[in-house]
Write a protein that holds these residues in place. Sequence first.
Motif, PDB file in Angstrom:
ATOM      1  N   PHE A  78      88.474 -29.386 -26.458  1.00  0.00           N
ATOM      2  CA  PHE A  78      87.834 -30.488 -25.854  1.00  0.00           C
ATOM      3  C   PHE A  78      87.288 -31.364 -26.782  1.00  0.00           C
ATOM      4  CE2 PHE A  78      86.617 -28.473 -21.220  1.00  0.00           C
ATOM      5  CZ  PHE A  78      88.002 -28.274 -21.088  1.00  0.00           C
ATOM      6  N   LYS A  79      87.172 -32.906 -26.450  1.00  0.00           N
ATOM      7  CA  LYS A  79      86.519 -33.458 -27.381  1.00  0.00           C
ATOM      8  C   LYS A  79      85.676 -34.545 -26.700  1.00  0.00           C
ATOM      9  CE  LYS A  79      85.914 -37.557 -29.632  1.00  0.00           C
ATOM     10  NZ  LYS A  79      86.085 -38.999 -29.002  1.00  0.00           N
ATOM     11  N   PHE A  80      84.169 -34.473 -26.798  1.00  0.00           N
ATOM     12  CA  PHE A  80      83.394 -35.274 -26.010  1.00  0.00           C
ATOM     13  C   PHE A  80      82.915 -36.638 -26.923  1.00  0.00           C
ATOM     14  CE2 PHE A  80      83.088 -31.481 -23.590  1.00  0.00           C
ATOM     15  CZ  PHE A  80      83.129 -32.086 -22.104  1.00  0.00           C
ATOM     16  N   GLY A  81      83.095 -37.526 -26.575  1.00  0.00           N
ATOM     17  CA  GLY A  81      82.519 -38.650 -27.420  1.00  0.00           C
ATOM     18  C   GLY A  81      81.360 -39.226 -27.105  1.00  0.00           C
ATOM     19  N   GLY A  82      80.989 -40.003 -28.347  1.00  0.00           N
ATOM     20  CA  GLY A  82      79.379 -40.117 -28.154  1.00  0.00           C
ATOM     21  C   GLY A  82      78.926 -40.793 -27.042  1.00  0.00           C
ATOM     22  N   ALA A  83      79.728 -41.576 -26.129  1.00  0.00           N
ATOM     23  CA  ALA A  83      79.215 -42.034 -24.837  1.00  0.00           C
ATOM     24  C   ALA A  83      78.847 -40.831 -23.767  1.00  0.00           C
ATOM     25  CB  ALA A  83      80.194 -43.042 -24.265  1.00  0.00           C
ATOM     26  N   VAL A  93      82.229 -32.333 -30.418  1.00  0.00           N
ATOM     27  CA  VAL A  93      81.282 -33.388 -29.907  1.00  0.00           C
ATOM     28  C   VAL A  93      80.889 -34.380 -30.977  1.00  0.00           C
ATOM     29  CG1 VAL A  93      78.904 -33.722 -28.747  1.00  0.00           C
ATOM     30  CG2 VAL A  93      80.145 -31.859 -28.184  1.00  0.00           C
ATOM     31  N   SER A  94      80.969 -35.765 -30.686  1.00  0.00           N
ATOM     32  CA  SER A  94      80.564 -36.796 -31.362  1.00  0.00           C
ATOM     33  C   SER A  94      79.072 -36.862 -31.684  1.00  0.00           C
ATOM     34  CB  SER A  94      81.206 -37.922 -30.901  1.00  0.00           C
ATOM     35  OG  SER A  94      82.569 -38.217 -30.945  1.00  0.00           O
ATOM     36  N   ALA A  95      78.712 -37.841 -32.275  1.00  0.00           N
ATOM     37  CA  ALA A  95      77.142 -38.235 -32.764  1.00  0.00           C
ATOM     38  C   ALA A  95      77.108 -38.906 -31.402  1.00  0.00           C
ATOM     39  CB  ALA A  95      77.103 -38.957 -33.789  1.00  0.00           C
ATOM     40  N   ARG A 152      85.904 -43.594 -39.191  1.00  0.00           N
ATOM     41  CA  ARG A 152      85.249 -44.112 -38.126  1.00  0.00           C
ATOM     42  C   ARG A 152      86.119 -43.473 -36.934  1.00  0.00           C
ATOM     43  NH1 ARG A 152      80.620 -47.087 -37.261  1.00  0.00           N
ATOM     44  NH2 ARG A 152      80.957 -45.970 -35.356  1.00  0.00           N
ATOM     45  N   GLU A 153      85.422 -43.045 -35.987  1.00  0.00           N
ATOM     46  CA  GLU A 153      86.289 -42.622 -34.662  1.00  0.00           C
ATOM     47  C   GLU A 153      87.067 -41.239 -34.955  1.00  0.00           C
ATOM     48  OE1 GLU A 153      85.197 -43.826 -31.974  1.00  0.00           O
ATOM     49  OE2 GLU A 153      84.211 -45.371 -32.843  1.00  0.00           O
ATOM     50  N   GLY A 154      86.841 -40.677 -36.142  1.00  0.00           N
ATOM     51  CA  GLY A 154      87.755 -39.505 -36.405  1.00  0.00           C
ATOM     52  C   GLY A 154      87.459 -38.290 -35.704  1.00  0.00           C
TER      53      GLY A 154
HETATM   54 MG    MG Z   1      83.416 -42.191 -30.710  1.00  0.00          MG
END
Ligand code: MG
Length: 422
Positions: free
Chosen positions: A4-9, A36-38, A202-204
């Motif tokens: 799973f990948k969860f983005g910053g939002a 998980v992103s920043a 970015r967005e990596g």
């Molecule tokens: Mg992002």
Amino acid sequence: MKVFKFGGASVQQTEKIQNVANIIRSYSDQPILIVVSAMGKTTNALEKVAEAFFEGRQDEALKLFELIKQTHINTAKYLLVTHFNALMDELANFFTEVEWLLHDKPVREYDYYYDQIVCVGELLSTAIVSAYLNESGIPTQWVDVRDIFRTDDNFRDAAIDWNFTSQRVQEDIILLFQETNIVLTQGFIGSTDENESTTLGREGSDYSAAVFANLLNAESQTIWKDVEGVMNADPKQFPDAQFIAELNYEEVIEMAYYGAQVIHPKTIKPLQNKGIPLFVKCFLDKNLPGTVIHNKKVHGLPPIIVIKKEQALLTLHSRDFSFVGEKPVADLYQLLSDIKIKPNIIQTGAVSIQVCLDDKPEKIQKLALDASEFFEVQVEKGLTLLTVRHYQEEQLQKLTNGHRIKLKQQSPETVQVLMQPA
Ligand code: MG
Ligand code: ASP
């Protein structure tokens, strides 16, 4: 195994983090590697810290960093009770790492400092989310991905050493899954063999998750976003954008190449190589089906529209007005590669070459200057690049209406129009 990948939002506020925990809980009877992103716009804020530091504005850098610290501490305070103190110790270590650096004077190149500072965004967010999952009764192992992802030292755009990374995943990550179903780590960052932090562009994080999926032979990867799935255009620009239920890998590579902000362009290859399906799902409603991206041919796609603003057009005339031969073209490609800028369109004519690029002012300026050694150079800015895949003439007319067309390139599948609002 799922990835799973969860983005910053999705981890921007405390309620969002609670929502992420609910999603994870509902899948937690099976092993999942989670990236998980920043949080929110933290990466942008950290970029400002790096800039201030590098330009010698130390006080400002420290002040900006203090704001980022407080946001994270506040989030932790809201979310945690029993695990708060232990988490604060972890966060303090990351804060100190950055502050220590900020008290120095820069002696190396900017990109190196950028990576040392910006990487902390993902370390902080993942530490907080991991503590919250553990406190909420979802046993989670947190991993510093810098111990796993070995990269070269091409700071800000580091390349992964697949052999080393694969070995760490096989040994260390697999071992953790013997203790728990949930392993949580960072995307976007890695480390050199000298323990310097690196970032992958970015967005990596989508890409990092795909690397994990590949190395773990995951059954699937899911990217959780704030939209229903992949759309045929940016809904902010086109309110009647359509949801696409199914896409194949090649189509998504094409979309990302032309600048669709769907998925990081490097994400698809590691998945495609192992035939791992990619789901794009909505974290606001996990029961929505989302988009599936896989190997199957998909027919009847709607036109896919990508708009890139802030384009620059360089027109290069050969000085003696002779035909533009292979030498000037080779010189131009050499310049682009030296400056590390990717052309969006190149069109060669009898006595000129035209290049359309994202308007990154310093790079465009350098390119124009260096190119003026070989060519007569003209620069135009403020242009918009429209790309439509699976286009229909009528719709294309509407999209370009009222614009002055500067350049057009067309293949049976794809049309690109560089234009200027009239
Ligand atoms: Mg992002
Ligand atoms: N936090 C990084 C960024 O905003 C990486 C990512 O979110 O994918 O670019």
